[in-house]
Design an enzyme around this catalytic site. Sequence first.
Site, mmCIF file in Angstrom:
data_model
loop_
_atom_site.group_PDB
_atom_site.id
_atom_site.type_symbol
_atom_site.label_atom_id
_atom_site.label_comp_id
_atom_site.label_asym_id
_atom_site.label_seq_id
_atom_site.Cartn_x
_atom_site.Cartn_y
_atom_site.Cartn_z
ATOM 1 N N HIS A 148 14.650 -14.663 44.092
ATOM 2 C CA HIS A 148 15.419 -14.032 43.005
ATOM 3 C C HIS A 148 16.912 -14.267 43.215
ATOM 4 O O HIS A 148 17.630 -14.708 42.300
ATOM 5 C CB HIS A 148 15.097 -12.536 42.982
ATOM 6 C CG HIS A 148 15.890 -11.744 41.996
ATOM 7 N ND1 HIS A 148 15.352 -11.232 40.843
ATOM 8 C CD2 HIS A 148 17.202 -11.358 41.995
ATOM 9 C CE1 HIS A 148 16.285 -10.575 40.173
ATOM 10 N NE2 HIS A 148 17.417 -10.630 40.852
ATOM 11 N N GLU A 149 17.383 -13.983 44.431
ATOM 12 C CA GLU A 149 18.805 -14.164 44.735
ATOM 13 C C GLU A 149 19.185 -15.646 44.745
ATOM 14 O O GLU A 149 20.302 -16.012 44.367
ATOM 15 C CB GLU A 149 19.142 -13.530 46.081
ATOM 16 C CG GLU A 149 18.981 -12.025 46.129
ATOM 17 C CD GLU A 149 19.843 -11.311 45.105
ATOM 18 O OE1 GLU A 149 20.937 -11.815 44.781
ATOM 19 O OE2 GLU A 149 19.423 -10.244 44.616
ATOM 20 N N HIS A 168 20.091 -16.784 41.302
ATOM 21 C CA HIS A 168 21.488 -16.449 40.997
ATOM 22 C C HIS A 168 22.419 -17.489 41.625
ATOM 23 O O HIS A 168 23.375 -17.957 41.006
ATOM 24 C CB HIS A 168 21.857 -15.081 41.586
ATOM 25 C CG HIS A 168 21.273 -13.916 40.876
ATOM 26 N ND1 HIS A 168 21.375 -13.721 39.514
ATOM 27 C CD2 HIS A 168 20.586 -12.837 41.351
ATOM 28 C CE1 HIS A 168 20.782 -12.592 39.181
ATOM 29 N NE2 HIS A 168 20.290 -12.039 40.276
#
Length: 256
Positions: free
Chosen positions: A72-73, A76
């Site tokens: 998820h990170e 980003h």
Amino acid sequence: MSAIEARPRRGGLHLFGVEIRINLSWLVAALLIGSSLASGAFPQLYAGLPPQSYLAMAGIAVLGLAVSIVLHELSHTLVGRAFGMRIDRITLFFFGGVAELRDEPHTPLSELAMAIAGPAFSLVFGLVLAVVAGALHAMGASVIVINAVTYLAGLNIILAVFNLAPAFPLDGGRVLRALLWLVLRRQDTATRTALAISEGLALLLMGAGLVVAVRGEIAGGLWWVIMGWFLRASGRAERASLKREPAGGVEAAREG
């Protein structure tokens, strides 16, 4: 540069040149989550299995959760890099993960793209895991693996939705600021407006948690109070950073 660097640098694994660190608080959270799953959630969801099965499922789920947060990170991070932002490190900690930025996005569109990347990934990843769970079931795989993957699929979808709540430092808070920035044409005004909304939501969560606790669900209520407190504290830290003049570069933290 290879996607995964085998050599350690400052003690961390590297993915796409980004250092992955594990804060001690994440290990505490992992133990709490694993214990809760093994003794509560999994026996309720999948009754009739031996205790060691629930322990194995909890272990798979916690490991899968860590991988999900890192990916998820990382989503980003890769989108941020596409917009020219420098992101060198991702850290797992008690409340999830954080991608550490050298500076904030310079345009509302870059902010919006970077903020939405994490929840979009989690949603897609959750759907993929659901398909994988179905395929494992069709192949007659172990019920332990099937149940753990099914749980992770649902958890990723829930995390995607939760992260879109309009509160800092959640992705939804960044999305809200980007949209306000587009409308108001001023980043500082957009930030202050988003922070005010974020604080209101944090207070609402804390109040709801107290109501739930008074009604007898102490553990659940306490969790909402802690989450509200964390969101409020993070929002105040963000507000305080607005008052500081950067000397050279500003290092910001994006949480997902």
